[in-house]
Design an enzyme around this catalytic site. Structure first.
Site, PDB file in Angstrom:
ATOM      1  N   GLU A  92      -1.611  -8.988   3.000  1.00 50.42           N
ATOM      2  CA  GLU A  92      -1.455  -9.616   4.326  1.00 50.42           C
ATOM      3  C   GLU A  92      -2.791 -10.034   4.938  1.00 50.42           C
ATOM      4  O   GLU A  92      -2.841 -10.955   5.756  1.00 50.42           O
ATOM      5  CB  GLU A  92      -0.693  -8.682   5.281  1.00 50.42           C
ATOM      6  CG  GLU A  92      -1.389  -7.386   5.701  1.00 50.42           C
ATOM      7  CD  GLU A  92      -1.143  -6.216   4.776  1.00 50.42           C
ATOM      8  OE1 GLU A  92      -0.833  -6.446   3.588  1.00 50.42           O
ATOM      9  OE2 GLU A  92      -1.290  -5.051   5.217  1.00 50.42           O
ATOM     10  N   CYS A 119       0.826  -1.208   0.000  1.00 52.78           N
ATOM     11  CA  CYS A 119       0.000   0.000   0.000  1.00 52.78           C
ATOM     12  C   CYS A 119       0.865   1.266   0.000  1.00 52.78           C
ATOM     13  O   CYS A 119       1.419   1.614  -1.039  1.00 52.78           O
ATOM     14  CB  CYS A 119      -1.002  -0.037   1.150  1.00 52.78           C
ATOM     15  SG  CYS A 119      -2.415   1.011   0.815  1.00 52.78           S
ATOM     16  N   HIS A 161      -3.624  -4.754   0.211  1.00 49.78           N
ATOM     17  CA  HIS A 161      -2.996  -5.331   1.409  1.00 49.78           C
ATOM     18  C   HIS A 161      -3.087  -6.854   1.353  1.00 49.78           C
ATOM     19  O   HIS A 161      -4.045  -7.431   1.884  1.00 49.78           O
ATOM     20  CB  HIS A 161      -3.710  -4.847   2.671  1.00 49.78           C
ATOM     21  CG  HIS A 161      -3.465  -3.408   2.995  1.00 49.78           C
ATOM     22  ND1 HIS A 161      -2.390  -2.984   3.735  1.00 49.78           N
ATOM     23  CD2 HIS A 161      -4.159  -2.293   2.662  1.00 49.78           C
ATOM     24  CE1 HIS A 161      -2.440  -1.669   3.865  1.00 49.78           C
ATOM     25  NE2 HIS A 161      -3.494  -1.221   3.218  1.00 49.78           N
TER      26      HIS A 161
HETATM   27  N1  GLN Z   1      -1.837   6.686   2.966  1.00 47.36           N
HETATM   28  C1  GLN Z   1      -1.973   5.977   1.745  1.00 47.36           C
HETATM   29  C2  GLN Z   1      -3.339   6.179   1.112  1.00 47.36           C
HETATM   30  O1  GLN Z   1      -4.262   6.588   1.758  1.00 47.36           O
HETATM   31  C3  GLN Z   1      -1.703   4.511   1.943  1.00 47.36           C
HETATM   32  C4  GLN Z   1      -2.678   3.815   2.839  1.00 47.36           C
HETATM   33  C5  GLN Z   1      -2.189   2.517   3.387  1.00 47.36           C
HETATM   34  O2  GLN Z   1      -0.992   2.243   3.414  1.00 47.36           O
HETATM   35  N2  GLN Z   1      -3.094   1.701   3.866  1.00 47.36           N
HETATM   36  O3  GLN Z   1      -3.531   5.927  -0.059  1.00 47.36           O
END
Ligand code: GLN
Length: 542
Positions: free
Chosen positions: A520, A375, A518
């Site tokens: 995970e 992410c 994600h």
């Molecule tokens: N801050 C970033 C976004 O909002 C990544 C979010 C995250 O890592 N879950 O896109």
């Protein structure tokens, strides 16, 4: 009290009942006012787990999914805030037909309705409900009230298990039962008598203390289960079964005993206990410093996914926490990354530690060190590549609010209005979305199928205006969400793997993969995530 493993205990009971052939689901009740966990600081609350249907929940739901090997949905998580919000919305919509809406019984009734919905949705034989917090605190009274009401209406279908902490104060070296005795009294005053007690402690429960608890707490000695600390949480179901907990539960429901089949699980635990070779993984993050303590709860699903993948390769993972900000104050420390077999840059929000993470990514790219970005990790890998390979020196993300002509990561169109209106709660791009994998990529090889779905939690995305320049310089877009034309996975081609397929690809790397989603959240002990597995394999090779 919190932090003694109610979540793992709940998940483990679930695993045991599932292994006896029952359909099981689990619900987490958190007594706070936040409508969901999405607005809380991860250092304070731990990881925000995201379900398939896009709810930002407590990390315990991750344990339920991992132990049960089942997806858990939105009705499996409730907070005081969510319950009140639902009741108030119903009242505003005249759904109470002019009746006066009261805290009791309308709030507990709503709690019961949510529980019943969650059970029906998956046709569960058993619904496990974990009430968070501490017995006796004001916050969870209404949930205990709901539990009491359910017991009256369905006396044969409700069972109460108290998870209690038995301290062994170092200065006396003896296990104390008194806090548990008081916890039971407090529960009694809420109209609840526990049917079983799970005695959590650093040591096993001995016979004299079991007897004492039985006498003072009004629970049969064989219904008091010893739950000492174990090296791995995955040993817990096996430990509970040593006391035949599953059949004790069935008996209380008037059901015949059944054999548990934990063969797969025992095999997995066997690997955990017998994997002498280590794989060294560094996680470059920022949500783990709390006063003098290092907390790893903020990254729990990442840690578990690393474990699942490493054990599938008969390796013990050694995970090291690396503070991203250290690289900003002391760039010379970057060379310490050399001692790792692979580096993960996980998700996150805001500016803190950003430049340190970018430096770590640059180090991995230039030194052929396996890198897995998740992410925010993917967004930063894109920024690093844009700056240092494509020559866009001021490349950044709109999230960091710095002046730049090159927002290679930009806010998603539909997010703009939400952010302007300060509509922060539950409004990110959340939950499961499709992703199509590109031929000749590490990702396609890892998954072994073209169309996948993964869970998301973000507001920003790779700016499509930069796709051409990134691609021209050797970056590969290995996964695309076709519906929104959104880049889901970036890669640098693997050495000797896909470089042949496209002559224009200039660079190569043993493993440089980063995902907007994600992965995970979908890793399971007996079914490790394909990308984590590929990452660990590359790390072992290194
Ligand atoms: N801050 C970033 C976004 O909002 C990544 C979010 C995250 O890592 N879950 O896109």
């Amino acid at each position: 009290m919190s932090g003694i493993g109610k979540g793992v205990a709940t998940a483990s009971i679930g695993r045991i009942l599932k292994s006896k052939g029952f359909k099981v689901t689990a619900i987490k009740i958190d007594p706070y006012i936040n409508v969901d966990a999405g607005t809380m600081n991860p250092v304070e609350h731990g990881e925000v787990f995201v379900t398939e249907d896009g709810v930002e929940t407590d990390q315990d739901l991750g344990n339920y999914e991992r132990f049960l090997d089942e997806n858990i949905y939105k009705d499996n998580y409730m907070t005081t805030g969510r319950v009140y919000q639902t009741v108030i919305n119903k009242e505003r919509n005249l759904e109470y037909n002019g009746k006066c809406v009261e805290v009791v019984p309308d709030i507990p009734n709503e709690v019961i309705a949510i529980i019943e919905r969650a059970g029906k949705k998956v046709k569960a034989d058993f619904v496990l409900i974990e009430i968070g917090g501490t017995v006796g605190e004001y916050q969870n009274l209404l949930f205990l009230e709901a539990a009491r009401m359910q017991k009256i209406s369905h006396p044969k279908d409700v069972l109460f298990i108290l998870v209690s902490y038995m301290p062994v104060p170092a200065m006396i070296g003896e296990m104390k039962t008194k806090p548990t005795q008081y916890a039971v009294r407090t529960l009694n005053s809420a109209g609840i008598q526990p049917d079983m007690i799970l005695a959590r402690s650093n040591l096993p429960l001995d016979e004299p203390r079991k007897q004492k608890l039985s006498n003072f707490c009004n629970v049969a000695a064989q219904d008091i289960i010893s739950a000492p600390d174990v090296a791995s949480i995955y040993q817990v179901p096996i430990n509970f079964e040593k006391d035949d907990m599953g059949n004790r539960i069935l008996k209380k429901f008037g059901l015949r005993p059944r054999k548990s089949d934990l063969t797969d699980w025992e095999h997995f635990v066997g690997i955990i206990e017998n994997s002498p070779k280590v794989v060294n993984i560094g996680i470059v993050g920022k949500y783990f410093e709390s006063g003098k303590f290092t907390l790893t709860d903020s990254y729990i699903s990442v840690i578990e996914a690393v474990k699942h993948a490493a054990f599938s390769q008969n390796r013990s993972p050694k995970i090291t926490w690396i503070s991203a900000e250290d690289f900003e104050h002391n760039p010379a420390s970057l060379k310490n990354l050399k001692k790792f077999d692979g580096i993960i840059v996980p998700g996150g929000f805001g500016n803190r530690g950003i430049e340190g993470k970018i430096k770590a990514i640059e180090y991995c790219r230039k030194n052929n060190l396996p890198l897995f970005g998740l992410c925010l990790g993917m967004q930063l890998a894109t920024i690093e590549f844009a700056r240092n390979v494509c020559g866009l020196k001021d490349a950044t993300s709109a999230e960091f609010k710095v002046a730049s002509k090159n927002m290679v990561i930009d806010v998603m169109e539909e997010q703009k209005v939400l952010l302007q209106g300060k509509k922060y709660g539950g409004t990110m791009r959340l939950g499961s979305y499709d992703c199509e994998l590109t031929p000749n990529t590490i990702s396609l090889k890892a998954y072994g199928l073209k169309n996948i779905t993964e869970r998301h939690r973000h507001r920003y995305e790779l700016n499509n205006a930069y796709r051409e320049i990134l691609q021209k310089n050797g970056m590969v877009f290995a996964g695309i969400n076709q519906e929104k034309d959104l880049v889901e996975i970036i890669e640098i081609p693997q050495t000797g793997f896909s470089a042949k397929a496209d002559k224009s690809r200039v660079s190569s790397h043993p493993f440089f993969v980063a995902t907007q989603f994600h992965p995970e959240f979908k890793s399971r002990p007996l079914n490790p995530h394909p990308l984590f597995k590929a990452f660990i394999q590359a790390a072992i090779k290194k």
